[in-house]
Structure formats: C-alpha cells, structure tokens
Design a protein around this motif. Structure first.
Motif, PDB file in Angstrom:
ATOM      1  N   LEU A   1       0.838  -1.205   0.038  1.00 12.39           N
ATOM      2  CA  LEU A   1      -0.011  -0.113  -0.222  1.00 12.39           C
ATOM      3  C   LEU A   1       0.888   1.119   0.615  1.00 12.39           C
ATOM      4  CD1 LEU A   1      -2.742   1.054   0.273  1.00 12.39           C
ATOM      5  CD2 LEU A   1      -2.847   1.235   2.630  1.00 12.39           C
ATOM      6  N   VAL A   2       2.073   1.619   0.932  1.00 13.21           N
ATOM      7  CA  VAL A   2       3.124   2.325   1.362  1.00 13.21           C
ATOM      8  C   VAL A   2       3.503   2.453  -0.538  1.00 13.21           C
ATOM      9  CG1 VAL A   2       4.540   3.373   1.785  1.00 13.21           C
ATOM     10  CG2 VAL A   2       2.788   2.024   3.572  1.00 13.21           C
TER      11      VAL A   2
ATOM     12  N   MET B   1       1.004   3.947  -3.247  1.00  9.82           N
ATOM     13  CA  MET B   1       0.811   5.103  -2.259  1.00  9.82           C
ATOM     14  C   MET B   1       2.184   6.490  -3.084  1.00  9.82           C
ATOM     15  SD  MET B   1      -0.682   7.113   1.138  1.00  9.82           S
ATOM     16  CE  MET B   1      -1.795   5.228   1.319  1.00  9.82           C
TER      17      MET B   1
ATOM     18  N   ARG C   1      -2.429  -2.471  -3.878  1.00 13.76           N
ATOM     19  CA  ARG C   1      -1.416  -1.543  -4.120  1.00 13.76           C
ATOM     20  C   ARG C   1      -1.433  -0.609  -5.132  1.00 13.76           C
ATOM     21  NH1 ARG C   1       4.107  -3.495  -6.833  1.00 13.76           N
ATOM     22  NH2 ARG C   1       4.822  -1.372  -7.817  1.00 13.76           N
TER      23      ARG C   1
ATOM     24  N   GLY D   1      -3.511   2.407  -3.497  1.00 14.82           N
ATOM     25  CA  GLY D   1      -2.456   3.161  -2.723  1.00 14.82           C
ATOM     26  C   GLY D   1      -2.124   4.073  -3.847  1.00 14.82           C
ATOM     27  N   SER D   2      -1.914   3.345  -5.460  1.00 12.52           N
ATOM     28  CA  SER D   2      -1.555   4.560  -6.507  1.00 12.52           C
ATOM     29  C   SER D   2      -2.764   5.150  -6.653  1.00 12.52           C
ATOM     30  CB  SER D   2      -1.655   2.964  -7.538  1.00 12.52           C
ATOM     31  OG  SER D   2      -1.275   2.326  -7.561  1.00 12.52           O
TER      32      SER D   2
ATOM     33  N   GLY E   1      -2.257   8.021  -3.911  1.00 10.97           N
ATOM     34  CA  GLY E   1      -0.813   9.066  -3.826  1.00 10.97           C
ATOM     35  C   GLY E   1      -1.860  10.264  -5.069  1.00 10.97           C
TER      36      GLY E   1
ATOM     37  N   SER F   1       6.797   2.437   5.800  1.00 15.99           N
ATOM     38  CA  SER F   1       7.603   1.046   5.402  1.00 15.99           C
ATOM     39  C   SER F   1       8.300   0.816   6.293  1.00 15.99           C
ATOM     40  CB  SER F   1       7.193   1.110   3.723  1.00 15.99           C
ATOM     41  OG  SER F   1       8.413   2.384   3.705  1.00 15.99           O
TER      42      SER F   1
END
Length: 512
Positions: free
Chosen positions: A304-305, A308, A433, A436-437, A440, A486
């Motif tokens: 996730l991080v 992002m 993911r 997160g994308s 961000g 992270s």
C-alpha cells in the motif's frame, strides 16, 4: 484515469477468485480479450464517454497481474519464485521505458489515436502466444488427480525404491544406495509439503463446485468505487492545474462537499456490508483469516505504501518539470519525460537482479533494505529537487529500493499463502497496491491545489496559478515519512521467519 483505476481495483480481486475456481489460463485469456477490445474501442473513439468505456475495459486488464504472480507459484520451483517475480517487475519497467520514449514520439507525429492502434497487434500476438504455448498447472489439477498420494499407498513408498535396489544390486551398490536414500528422503519431504500446501486429500469436486461470491463482489465494488471517488472529489477545483481530476467540473464547493460526504457514507457502509457478507459466505471473495496473517497483513501494508508514495511522486514530477521558472523547470514535454527515464531503466535492471538476490538471501533482508533505500531516495528528492539532475538521481535511488522491496514482499506473501487461496491473496495484494496508486495522486493533487502561487506569464500581463514550492516540499516530505512506516511494516512481515530462502522443489515430478 479514474475509470481505469476504478475498473482495475474492482476487477483485480474478482479475477483472482475466478482463476482459483475456473483455472488461471482460462481467466487470463478472457481478461486479455477484454483488454484488447478496450484498446480497439479507444483507438476508434471520438467522444469523451466512449473513451471512458474503453478505459474501463482496459482497467479490467489489470486483473492479469495477480494471475501472473499465481502462475509463477505453480510453474516455478520454490527457490526460483523470486526470480520470476523480478522478471515480471523488470518487464513492467520495460513497458514504462517504451511508453515514455516511443509513446511520446507517436503522439507528437501521428496523434494520440495511434498509441492505441500500435498496441492492438501486440495484444493479439500475446493472446495467441499464451493460448498456444503457455501450459499452466493449476492447484485444482493436483487435487483432482491426487497423483502424489500417500507415501504408504498401494503405489509404494519411496522406501520401496530403496529396497528394490537393495535386493537387485546387493552390497556392491552401497554408495548408490546412500544417494537413493538421500534422494528419497528429500522427495518425501517435498511430498509432505505439497500435500499440506495444496490440501491434497480434499474432495476435488468441492473445488469445482465453488461459485463466485456475487454479494461480496457487488459490495466490494461499491465500496471501492465510493472510496476512490471520495478522494477524487476531495481535490479542490483549480483553473490552470491540468491534473487528472474528475472533480474539476464541480464549481459549487457546497455541492462538491455534499457529494464527497455521500460517497464517504456509501463507501463505509458498503465496506461494513462486505465484511459481514464475507464472514458468512461459503466461498468468500476475500479470506479474512488469510488477510489477518502475521506475514500477509504487514506485507500488504508495505505494498500500500509503495503504491501510494510512488504514484504520489511520479504524478508530481511532470507538473514540477512543466511549470515555468521559478516555480518549476519550464521543460517541454520531451524534456519532462527524460527526467523519469533513468528511474525506469534502473528498475529494468534491478528487477531481475533483486529476484536473484532474494533467491539466495531470503526475502527478509532484501525487503527491509529495499524500504530503507526507498526512504533515503524520497528524502533525497525532498532535500534536493532544484534541478532535473538531482530529481533524476533521487528517482534512481527510489527505483532500486522499490525493486527489492516489491519483490521481497511479494515473495513473502506468495510463500505464506496456501496454493488453493493463491488467486485470492495475490488479487487482494494487487488491489491494495492499486488503491495506494489511486490515493497517492489524490493526496498530491490536494496539496498542490491548496498551495497555489500566482505567476505572470513571460513578462506579460497574463497571470496564472501554479503549485508553489511549498506544495512540492510537502508532497516529497509526505512520501518520505510514509516510507518510514514501510520500514516498520517490512520488519513486522519478516519477523516471524525468514521465508523465501532456497528450498526443495515444492511440486516434484511424479516418480515411477
């Protein structure tokens, strides 16, 4: 862009579940057909709404990623899984390089329609190649055939081979007997691992009778769409910032706030409903117990991080490059593209390299080192982003860290997941993911819109607003701070045990 991300976020976990039920190759081919249709429609589109439909079809194609990672688990030996992941990571970077260099030239000389037209033959070619030449071994085949069986079954245990050789060759083959005994012991250990990992012994008909959790899919889709739209509408409307924000058409701030609150309530209630549905479902779309695993949960938080921070910075760099001096570099489109090319090239090289390193050292150390390197890179961009060279160097450092972190985390998640749940697990990892994308760029957009500065254009009386230097500092600092978290998540994911080290083959060949 929002339609693409929403469709991808919704379809990714569904594609993973469908691949567990109906087979990986079959679902992969179906998704590729849908993606090819989307590219074709986009190439012939002449209206905005037609392009939205085409982009949603292309977003469905993002469901290919969890299936690809699942296929690595079934096709590669355990000690080669990380290498396969590294190759996929490098191929993704290769596409980024080609898209930046070739795509920009195609648009400049032939128009944007030509970019979609150029992808059509490639999509069809890959579709035919996979259909004809890629043979995928599904865990359903293992359960259905049950060829591995029990070591004490009628087919004979591995010790039978030793005893037969003893009777046949006598004492003259003692060195050979020791080799056979060692081989049989290793193979028996592998058989136990496969039997436990793939749940050989369960009724294969139960696997075939699984159905897609429709209620769970609907509630999850509504929750994902609503949450992504909340962050889209949170971006305040601007006049000159050409970010990919569907909220820019909302001129009434009160109306925008009402829509945001409505989507937030809908998303929260849908997510709660999804959890309740999944707890009662016989064949859940998401295994909640699996997601709460002490290895998988922090691993997904790392992903996730990664999504992002990477997209937060990657969206900001072109705006920084295109903004006029002194707020930006004042670059052209081609010059702005060149800043990100070193990032993609280094990721192309470090992708397979990180896979080899993970296969030798295990996943824990490269994963933690990758998050540390990524954090250093983001802090470097925050401290030194006054020139294109400094930004390119910082992105290069980030690309090295991301390759090690992504391959290490994905390897840990894959090896910690039972084979029959592989599609669900990798699907949810890809979904996290993607979320997160999507978050961000939304966060970066909010920071850039909230800190604007008025600037005269080329000494004329015309003025325009652009993100201030403080906005870029806040974005890069936010990415760096998130990367620090992270590191903690990576330590938690690798704390239980160092998974991913070289081990015997998890799927041995059938013995005579």
């Amino acid at each position: 862009m929002t339609m693409y991300l929403v469709a991808g976020a919704v379809m990714t976990p569904i594609a993973g579940k469908l691949s567990d039920i109906y087979g990986r190759k079959k679902i992969l081919l179906m998704i590729m057909v849908i993606y090819t249709i989307g590219v074709t429609v986009a190439a012939s589109s002449s209206t905005f709404y037609t392009m939205l439909i085409a982009r949603s079809f292309q977003g469905v194609g993002m469901g290919m990623f969890p299936i690809a990672y699942t296929m690595i688990r079934s096709q590669f030996p355990r000690n080669k899984i990380s290498i396969g992941q590294g190759i996929i990571t490098s191929m993704y970077a290769s596409g980024s390089v080609i898209g930046l260099v070739v795509g920009g030239g195609i648009i400049q000389y032939y128009g944007w329609h030509a970019t979609f037209i150029s992808v059509i033959p490639i999509s069809i070619f890959l579709l035919i190649i996979i259909w004809k030449f890629v043979n995928v071994k599904d865990h359903r085949d293992d359960c259905a055939s049950n060829n591995y069986g029990d070591k004490d079954s009628n087919s004979g245990s591995t010790n039978d081979l030793t005893s037969k050789n003893n009777n046949k060759n006598g004492s003259r083959q003692r060195p050979r007997q020791k080799q056979i005994q060692k081989y049989n012991k290793d193979m028996d250990d592998d058989l136990d691992e496969v039997k436990n990992d793939n749940n050989v012994g369960i009724d294969p008909n139960k696997i075939k009778r699984q159905h897609l959790d429709i209620k769970g899919a609907v509630t999850l889709a509504v929750a994902i769409v609503s949450i992504l739209l909340v962050f889209t509408f949170l971006q305040p409307p601007g006049e000159n910032l050409t970010a990919s924000s569907s909220a820019s058409f909302v001129n009434n701030r009160n109306y925008s706030t009402m829509i945001t609150i409505s989507f937030a309530i809908l998303g929260t209630s849908s997510f709660i409903g999804f959890i309740l549905v999944e707890r009662r479902a016989q064949s859940p779309l998401l295994d909640l117990k699996l997601m709460a695993n002490k290895v998988i949960l922090p691993g997904n938080l790392v992903m996730l991080v990664i999504g992002m921070t990477m997209f937060m910075v990657m969206q900001t760099i072109p705006i920084l490059a295109r903004s006029p001096n002194p707020l930006g570099f004042g670059d052209s489109v081609i010059e702005a593209t060149k800043i990100q090319i070193p990032y993609s090239i280094i990721l192309l090289v470090s992708g397979p390299t990180s896979g080899f390193i993970v296969s030798k050292m295990g996943s824990r150390t490269p994963m933690i080192a990758g998050t540390i390197i990524t954090t250093i890179g983001f802090f470097a961009i925050y401290a030194l982003h006054s020139t294109q060279l400094f930004v390119s160097i910082g992105l290069a450092v980030v690309s090295v860290g991301l390759s090690f972190a992504a391959v290490g985390v994905m390897n840990i998640i894959i090896l910690a997941t039972p084979a029959q749940s592989m599609g669900i697990s990798t699907g949810m990892t890809s979904l996290i993911r993607i979320i997160g994308s999507a978050l961000g760029p939304a966060i970066a957009g909010m920071l850039m819109q909230s800190q604007q500065q008025i600037l005269k254009m080329n000494g004329s009386t015309t003025v325009a607003t652009f993100p201030s230097s403080g906005a870029y500092n806040m974005i890069f600092l936010t990415a760096a701070i998130l990367s620090v978290f992270s590191i903690a998540f990576a330590i938690m994911a690798g704390k239980k045990r160092d998974v991913g080290k070289a081990a015997p083959l998890s799927v041995p060949k059938k013995r005579p």
